[in-house]
Design an enzyme around this catalytic site. Structure first.
Site, PDB file in Angstrom:
ATOM      1  N   LYS A 162       0.837  -1.195   0.000  1.00 31.16           N
ATOM      2  CA  LYS A 162       0.000   0.000   0.000  1.00 31.16           C
ATOM      3  C   LYS A 162       0.875   1.250   0.000  1.00 31.16           C
ATOM      4  O   LYS A 162       1.838   1.345   0.799  1.00 31.16           O
ATOM      5  CB  LYS A 162      -0.898   0.011   1.246  1.00 31.16           C
ATOM      6  CG  LYS A 162      -1.964  -1.078   1.224  1.00 31.16           C
ATOM      7  CD  LYS A 162      -3.013  -0.823   0.169  1.00 31.16           C
ATOM      8  CE  LYS A 162      -4.152  -1.826   0.281  1.00 31.16           C
ATOM      9  NZ  LYS A 162      -5.168  -1.637  -0.772  1.00 31.16           N
ATOM     10  N   ASP A 190      -0.396  -0.789  -4.589  1.00 30.23           N
ATOM     11  CA  ASP A 190      -1.766  -0.261  -4.621  1.00 30.23           C
ATOM     12  C   ASP A 190      -1.780   1.147  -4.025  1.00 30.23           C
ATOM     13  O   ASP A 190      -1.577   1.313  -2.819  1.00 30.23           O
ATOM     14  CB  ASP A 190      -2.712  -1.177  -3.837  1.00 30.23           C
ATOM     15  CG  ASP A 190      -4.175  -0.784  -4.018  1.00 30.23           C
ATOM     16  OD1 ASP A 190      -4.441   0.253  -4.655  1.00 30.23           O
ATOM     17  OD2 ASP A 190      -5.057  -1.519  -3.514  1.00 30.23           O
ATOM     18  N   GLU A 218      -1.948  -0.648  -8.883  1.00 27.35           N
ATOM     19  CA  GLU A 218      -3.412  -0.674  -8.750  1.00 27.35           C
ATOM     20  C   GLU A 218      -3.919   0.745  -8.443  1.00 27.35           C
ATOM     21  O   GLU A 218      -3.397   1.421  -7.553  1.00 27.35           O
ATOM     22  CB  GLU A 218      -3.736  -1.636  -7.604  1.00 27.35           C
ATOM     23  CG  GLU A 218      -5.185  -1.953  -7.428  1.00 27.35           C
ATOM     24  CD  GLU A 218      -5.374  -3.135  -6.458  1.00 27.35           C
ATOM     25  OE1 GLU A 218      -4.486  -4.006  -6.356  1.00 27.35           O
ATOM     26  OE2 GLU A 218      -6.422  -3.167  -5.813  1.00 27.35           O
ATOM     27  N   ASP A 243      -9.144  -0.596 -10.008  1.00 27.80           N
ATOM     28  CA  ASP A 243      -9.888  -1.147  -8.864  1.00 27.80           C
ATOM     29  C   ASP A 243     -11.125  -0.277  -8.597  1.00 27.80           C
ATOM     30  O   ASP A 243     -12.210  -0.566  -9.115  1.00 27.80           O
ATOM     31  CB  ASP A 243      -8.978  -1.256  -7.638  1.00 27.80           C
ATOM     32  CG  ASP A 243      -9.688  -1.860  -6.432  1.00 27.80           C
ATOM     33  OD1 ASP A 243     -10.833  -2.313  -6.590  1.00 27.80           O
ATOM     34  OD2 ASP A 243      -9.124  -1.883  -5.315  1.00 27.80           O
ATOM     35  N   LYS A 267     -14.205  -7.149  -7.435  1.00 24.05           N
ATOM     36  CA  LYS A 267     -14.538  -7.432  -6.020  1.00 24.05           C
ATOM     37  C   LYS A 267     -16.043  -7.594  -5.943  1.00 24.05           C
ATOM     38  O   LYS A 267     -16.779  -6.747  -6.472  1.00 24.05           O
ATOM     39  CB  LYS A 267     -14.121  -6.268  -5.119  1.00 24.05           C
ATOM     40  CG  LYS A 267     -12.626  -6.109  -4.937  1.00 24.05           C
ATOM     41  CD  LYS A 267     -12.343  -4.939  -4.008  1.00 24.05           C
ATOM     42  CE  LYS A 267     -10.845  -4.696  -3.899  1.00 24.05           C
ATOM     43  NZ  LYS A 267     -10.564  -3.299  -3.510  1.00 24.05           N
TER      44      LYS A 267
HETATM   45  C1  LIG Z   1      -7.810  -6.410   1.796  1.00 23.04           C
HETATM   46  C2  LIG Z   1      -7.336  -6.310   0.370  1.00 23.04           C
HETATM   47  N1  LIG Z   1      -6.070  -6.931   0.209  1.00 23.04           N
HETATM   48  C3  LIG Z   1      -7.214  -4.875  -0.057  1.00 23.04           C
HETATM   49  O1  LIG Z   1      -6.141  -4.327  -0.020  1.00 23.04           O
HETATM   50  N2  LIG Z   1      -8.310  -4.264  -0.438  1.00 23.04           N
HETATM   51  C4  LIG Z   1      -8.279  -2.852  -0.703  1.00 23.04           C
HETATM   52  C5  LIG Z   1      -9.483  -2.175  -0.111  1.00 23.04           C
HETATM   53  C6  LIG Z   1      -9.647  -2.591   1.309  1.00 23.04           C
HETATM   54  C7  LIG Z   1     -10.486  -1.739   2.186  1.00 23.04           C
HETATM   55  O2  LIG Z   1     -10.165  -0.559   2.371  1.00 23.04           O
HETATM   56  O3  LIG Z   1     -11.404  -2.334   2.740  1.00 23.04           O
HETATM   57  C8  LIG Z   1      -7.997  -2.548  -2.123  1.00 23.04           C
HETATM   58  O4  LIG Z   1      -7.687  -3.419  -2.935  1.00 23.04           O
HETATM   59  O5  LIG Z   1      -8.005  -1.384  -2.479  1.00 23.04           O
HETATM   60 MG   LIG Z   2      -7.142  -1.724  -4.473  1.00 13.60          MG
END
Ligand SMILES: C[C@H](N)C(=O)N[C@H](CCC(=O)O)C(=O)O
Ligand SMILES: [Mg+2]
Length: 362
Positions: A162, A190, A218, A243, A267
């Site tokens: 992240k 991401d 991402e 995403d 998702k």
């Molecule tokens: C949990 C998953 N690996 C992830 O990172 N999801 C996020 C959004 C998660 C959230 O804020 O609930 C994504 O892909 O942006």
């Molecule tokens: Mg994402």
């Protein structure tokens, strides 16, 4: 098999560590869970996380959507009338995609249970295992390096890092993690909408120039900024994965036709469930675009529904299904087995979850 009722409840599971992205910090999975009962002994289960910063939904809005709009529309319908059920689910109200996803997966769970078959087989699949990444929260660099090494020590070969809160400093983040984990670990990045288009090109190009070997980036730019995303996709070599910009099948068509991204993150909480996710899979297949299956902060119940979809569709080539691994506890019995980076499908009917402990809401 006739739908009799939709019971609502909440589960509360602490995370092993606070989950931090450019959009939010979370310490608990506090999701709405549902049980769809029928005139038989079979029940179907579903889950919806309140991800207000992405879908606009809160715990209260999910409960209201299901109790006041979706339940009255579906009670009395026959589970074999899948097409009719999903048309009603998606036409009884707009948006509210996570609320719809919880009900959609519970219906698929029931349908597959009725035919005593695992859901991924009902959906036409034969993958028996999936490999997931593990998400590393955005934190000071030494903490992210330590978390990445810890994940690699547990067997993860793919890390989703992240970023998106400190501009160009993200290059140093990724460089430090790459140096620590070595060349054989797959690194995804991401930004959760945290950069603008020009900044994204500058940051991603810097990562390319330093040979950081990033698998994909991402959602670099805000969800609505398709023009910006197209600019980024056209000006870097690293694949760009959409995403937050893709909720519906219509969004997928726009992104692909515009050339605004190279890949799509599906998702269930954005699509409103498996029914629309299957449409995105078909669109992606037609255009030759690969997909990732992702999750919000969800527990094993809804992540397992996503795992069944991924096990069924070859166009889903990547998995970010680490929700259960981020949780401190697993309160569920049954379902796919989450063994760190590997998710193994099992032969139980439906999604496979046998019981769901939850607090009933009147
Ligand atoms: C949990 C998953 N690996 C992830 O990172 N999801 C996020 C959004 C998660 C959230 O804020 O609930 C994504 O892909 O942006
Ligand atoms: Mg994402």
């Amino acid at each position: 098999m006739i739908i009799k009722d939709i019971e609502l409840g909440v589960i509360n599971i602490p995370l092993a560590r606070p989950f931090k992205t450019a959009l939010r910090t979370v310490e608990y999975v506090e999701d709405v869970v549902i049980k769809v009962t029928t005139d038989t002994e079979f029940s179907g289960y579903g889950e919806a996380p309140p991800t207000a910063v992405i879908t606009g939904e809160t715990k209260g809005s999910i409960i209201t959507a299901i109790r006041d709009f979706i339940k009255p529309a579906l009670v009395g319908m026959d589970i074999d009338n899948l097409d009719g059920i999903f048309h009603k689910l998606h036409s009884c109200m707009v948006k509210n995609t996570s609320a719809k996803a919880a009900v959609d997966m519970a219906i698929y769970d029931l349908y597959a249970k009725k035919y005593q078959t695992p859901l991924y087989k009902v959906l036409g699949g034969n993958k028996t295992e999936l490999e997931t990444d593990l998400t590393i929260s955005v934190n000071p660099i030494p903490e992210m390096v330590a978390d990445s090494l810890d994940a690699v020590g547990k067997g993860y070969k793919i890390l989703k890092i992240k970023v998106g809160k400190e501009g160009l400093k993200d290059v140093e983040r990724i460089a430090a993690i790459r140096e620590a984990v070595g060349p054989d670990i797959n690194i995804r990045v991401d930004a959760n909408q945290g950069w603008n288009a020009k900044q994204s090109v500058q940051i991603i190009t810097a990562m390319e120039d330093r040979g950081l070997n990033i698998e994909l980036v991402e959602q670099p730019v805000p969800a609505h900024d398709l023009k910006g995303m197209k600019f980024v996709t056209g000006h870097v070599n690293t694949p760009i994965l959409a995403d937050e910009s893709v909720f519906s099948p219509e969004d997928a068509i726009s992104i692909i036709r515009e050339g605004a991204a190279d890949l799509i993150n599906i998702k269930l909480m954005k699509t409103g469930g498996i029914y629309n996710a299957l449409k995105i899979c078909s669109i992606a297949e037609i255009y030759g675009v690969e997909c990732m299956i992702g999750c919000m902060l969800e527990s094993k119940l809804s992540v397992s529904a996503a795992a069944h979809l991924a096990a069924a569709k070859s166009v889903i080539t990547r998995a970010d299904l680490d929700g259960p691994s981020l949780c401190k506890a697993d309160p569920f019995v049954g379902g796919p087995i989450y063994d760190e980076n590997m998710i193994r499908m099992v032969n139980e009917p439906g999604i496979g979850i046998e019981s769901v402990p939850f607090l009933v809401i009147d």
